[in-house]
Write an enzyme that holds these catalytic residues in place. Structure first.
Site, PDB file in Angstrom:
ATOM      1  N   ILE A  42     -42.292  -3.054  26.855  1.00 10.21           N
ATOM      2  CA  ILE A  42     -41.425  -3.429  27.975  1.00 10.21           C
ATOM      3  C   ILE A  42     -40.652  -2.216  28.478  1.00 10.21           C
ATOM      4  O   ILE A  42     -40.542  -1.985  29.692  1.00 10.21           O
ATOM      5  CB  ILE A  42     -40.472  -4.558  27.562  1.00 10.21           C
ATOM      6  CG1 ILE A  42     -41.270  -5.819  27.204  1.00 10.21           C
ATOM      7  CG2 ILE A  42     -39.471  -4.861  28.677  1.00 10.21           C
ATOM      8  CD1 ILE A  42     -40.450  -6.906  26.539  1.00 10.21           C
ATOM      9  N   ASP A  67     -29.937 -11.761  28.926  1.00 10.18           N
ATOM     10  CA  ASP A  67     -30.947 -12.818  28.874  1.00 10.18           C
ATOM     11  C   ASP A  67     -31.077 -13.358  27.463  1.00 10.18           C
ATOM     12  O   ASP A  67     -31.728 -14.374  27.245  1.00 10.18           O
ATOM     13  CB  ASP A  67     -32.289 -12.290  29.364  1.00 10.18           C
ATOM     14  CG  ASP A  67     -33.291 -13.404  29.647  1.00 10.18           C
ATOM     15  OD1 ASP A  67     -32.896 -14.386  30.315  1.00 10.18           O
ATOM     16  OD2 ASP A  67     -34.444 -13.305  29.205  1.00 10.18           O
ATOM     17  N   ASP A  75     -35.540   6.952  21.954  1.00  7.64           N
ATOM     18  CA  ASP A  75     -36.470   6.325  21.016  1.00  7.64           C
ATOM     19  C   ASP A  75     -36.766   7.368  19.950  1.00  7.64           C
ATOM     20  O   ASP A  75     -37.320   8.428  20.258  1.00  7.64           O
ATOM     21  CB  ASP A  75     -37.762   5.890  21.719  1.00  7.64           C
ATOM     22  CG  ASP A  75     -38.664   5.048  20.824  1.00  7.64           C
ATOM     23  OD1 ASP A  75     -38.860   5.434  19.646  1.00  7.64           O
ATOM     24  OD2 ASP A  75     -39.174   4.011  21.284  1.00  7.64           O
ATOM     25  N   HIS A 117     -32.788 -16.893  28.600  1.00  9.36           N
ATOM     26  CA  HIS A 117     -34.002 -16.310  28.013  1.00  9.36           C
ATOM     27  C   HIS A 117     -35.207 -16.581  28.916  1.00  9.36           C
ATOM     28  O   HIS A 117     -36.256 -17.058  28.470  1.00  9.36           O
ATOM     29  CB  HIS A 117     -34.232 -16.873  26.614  1.00  9.36           C
ATOM     30  CG  HIS A 117     -35.033 -15.950  25.738  1.00  9.36           C
ATOM     31  ND1 HIS A 117     -34.961 -15.971  24.364  1.00  9.36           N
ATOM     32  CD2 HIS A 117     -35.931 -14.972  26.038  1.00  9.36           C
ATOM     33  CE1 HIS A 117     -35.773 -15.062  23.861  1.00  9.36           C
ATOM     34  NE2 HIS A 117     -36.368 -14.434  24.864  1.00  9.36           N
ATOM     35  N   LEU A 118     -35.054 -16.232  30.183  1.00  8.40           N
ATOM     36  CA  LEU A 118     -36.086 -16.524  31.169  1.00  8.40           C
ATOM     37  C   LEU A 118     -36.876 -15.299  31.617  1.00  8.40           C
ATOM     38  O   LEU A 118     -37.817 -15.418  32.400  1.00  8.40           O
ATOM     39  CB  LEU A 118     -35.463 -17.198  32.403  1.00  8.40           C
ATOM     40  CG  LEU A 118     -34.325 -16.476  33.141  1.00  8.40           C
ATOM     41  CD1 LEU A 118     -34.804 -15.352  34.026  1.00  8.40           C
ATOM     42  CD2 LEU A 118     -33.515 -17.485  33.962  1.00  8.40           C
ATOM     43  N   ARG A 170     -33.332  -8.852  21.947  1.00 10.88           N
ATOM     44  CA  ARG A 170     -32.815  -9.903  21.081  1.00 10.88           C
ATOM     45  C   ARG A 170     -31.304  -9.715  20.984  1.00 10.88           C
ATOM     46  O   ARG A 170     -30.809  -8.588  20.928  1.00 10.88           O
ATOM     47  CB  ARG A 170     -33.451  -9.849  19.683  1.00 10.88           C
ATOM     48  CG  ARG A 170     -34.905 -10.273  19.636  1.00 10.88           C
ATOM     49  CD  ARG A 170     -35.073 -11.755  19.953  1.00 10.88           C
ATOM     50  NE  ARG A 170     -36.461 -12.209  19.837  1.00 10.88           N
ATOM     51  CZ  ARG A 170     -37.324 -12.233  20.841  1.00 10.88           C
ATOM     52  NH1 ARG A 170     -36.960 -11.776  22.040  1.00 10.88           N
ATOM     53  NH2 ARG A 170     -38.556 -12.673  20.658  1.00 10.88           N
ATOM     54  N   GLU A 186     -28.497 -17.488  20.037  1.00  9.82           N
ATOM     55  CA  GLU A 186     -29.322 -17.576  21.236  1.00  9.82           C
ATOM     56  C   GLU A 186     -28.618 -18.334  22.358  1.00  9.82           C
ATOM     57  O   GLU A 186     -28.688 -17.948  23.523  1.00  9.82           O
ATOM     58  CB  GLU A 186     -30.658 -18.254  20.896  1.00  9.82           C
ATOM     59  CG  GLU A 186     -31.605 -18.381  22.061  1.00  9.82           C
ATOM     60  CD  GLU A 186     -32.174 -17.045  22.532  1.00  9.82           C
ATOM     61  OE1 GLU A 186     -32.606 -16.965  23.691  1.00  9.82           O
ATOM     62  OE2 GLU A 186     -32.181 -16.082  21.740  1.00  9.82           O
TER      63      GLU A 186
END
Length: 326
Positions: free
Chosen positions: A157, A260, A176, A284-285, A237, A265
């Site tokens: 992503i 999101d 990263d 969470h869409l 997450r 959650e």
């Protein structure tokens, strides 16, 4: 997969397409692999098409499927059902994670551009005042020209976000620990350390998978180092981010957030972020939904056709990479 997942992802056109490349077992979909019917079908299966709600493919299941040689997953992570027993048998695994990455990246790009123009806040103010502001007095903190966006993790992503940002006049920084300067140059981004990413960027977008090493990675010190008015976007997450520290910073008006995902959650009904003007929480869409499910089915179909022809998977999941995958 679950019956609901099958109904959502595999419509009649997708099922017909699968039947043209393989002998597809008759419905209903298997959502319990311990039943007599499941064991009877598994005895002749060469390849499993899996999805959300797939039962665990453990030793017992594999004993009932002596011919099984491949798993094609119509969603992202395979951690929930592909076990060590699968890898030890040499079963090949493919995932539609690449297909699912695109809508998340599209959501992220939209939020980055909206955040730069401060669209949501200015629309709210316009609704309240019902009159136009003096647009020639717009502060230079508004806009996307030469803004700086930080991407946390060169995941599937994260890389798609970098790709979608490329046509815009935006500087992209990347953190990263597994990406070298040469890799970053190929992505046309500048690699920086984690602290610099948060201290320099107008927007930071989090794309780190939740692993033992990344839980709470975005802690209070990083959040507090963000420039005033900066935006934090999280589509990975919730537990990657220190929820309490983020809440404090957003409630204080220091930064803004597009979430999101949260930790938990679904936040408690009385959580202050629900009513905070500096936070946008979506359910969470960002991942594949609606007509985007067809993309998942199309990728799984293409992978099945490639495997059946002996070409091999274009999107294989490697056992040695599982430690870095969601």
């Amino acid at each position: 997969m679950s019956q609901d997942a099958a109904a959502a992802v595999l419509d009649s056109a997708s099922l017909d397409a699968f039947r043209r490349v393989c002998d597809l077992a008759p419905p209903p979909v298997l959502d319990d692999l311990s039943t007599p019917r499941a064991k009877s079908l598994l005895a002749d299966v060469d390849l499993l098409v899996t999805g959300w709600g797939c039962p665990v493919l453990d030793e017992e299941v594999l004993r009932a499927a002596p011919r099984l040689r491949a798993v094609v997953h119509t969603a992202g992570s395979v951690r929930g059902h592909v076990t060590d027993a699968c890898w030890e048998r040499g079963i090949e695994v493919s995932s539609a994670a690449a297909a699912n990455a695109l809508p998340v990246a599209e959501y992220t790009l939209a939020m980055i551009l909206l955040a730069g123009k401060q669209v949501l806040e200015r629309a709210r103010d316009f609704t309240a005042s019902r009159r136009r502001d003096d647009w020639l007095r717009t502060p230079d903190t508004v806009g996307n020209y030469r803004s700086t966006v930080g991407v946390l993790s060169a995941s599937l992503i994260g890389r798609r976000v970098v790709e979608l940002l490329r046509p815009h006049d935006i500087e992209v920084l990347l953190h990263d620990p597994y990406v070298s300067d040469a890799d970053a140059a190929e992505l046309d981004v500048k690699r920086v350390e984690l602290a610099e990413l948060f201290a320099r960027c107008d927007t930071v977008s989090v794309h780190t998978p939740l692993l033992p090493t990344t839980r709470g990675l975005v802690g209070r010190a990083l959040i507090d180092s963000m420039p005033a008015g900066a935006m934090l976007i999280n589509t990975s997450r919730g537990a990657v981010v220190d929820q309490e520290a983020l809440t404090d910073a957003v409630l204080a008006g220091r930064i803004r957030a597009v979430l999101d995902v949260t930790d938990p959650e679904v936040l408690p009904a009385d959580h202050p972020l629900w009513t905070c003007e500096n936070a946008l929480i979506t359910p969470h869409l960002a991942g594949s939904q609606g007509n985007e499910w067809r993309r998942l089915a199309d990728l799984a179909l293409a992978e099945t056709a490639r495997w059946a022809s002996g070409t091999g998977f274009l999107h294989p999941v490697r056992r040695e990479r599982l430690a870095f995958l969601a």
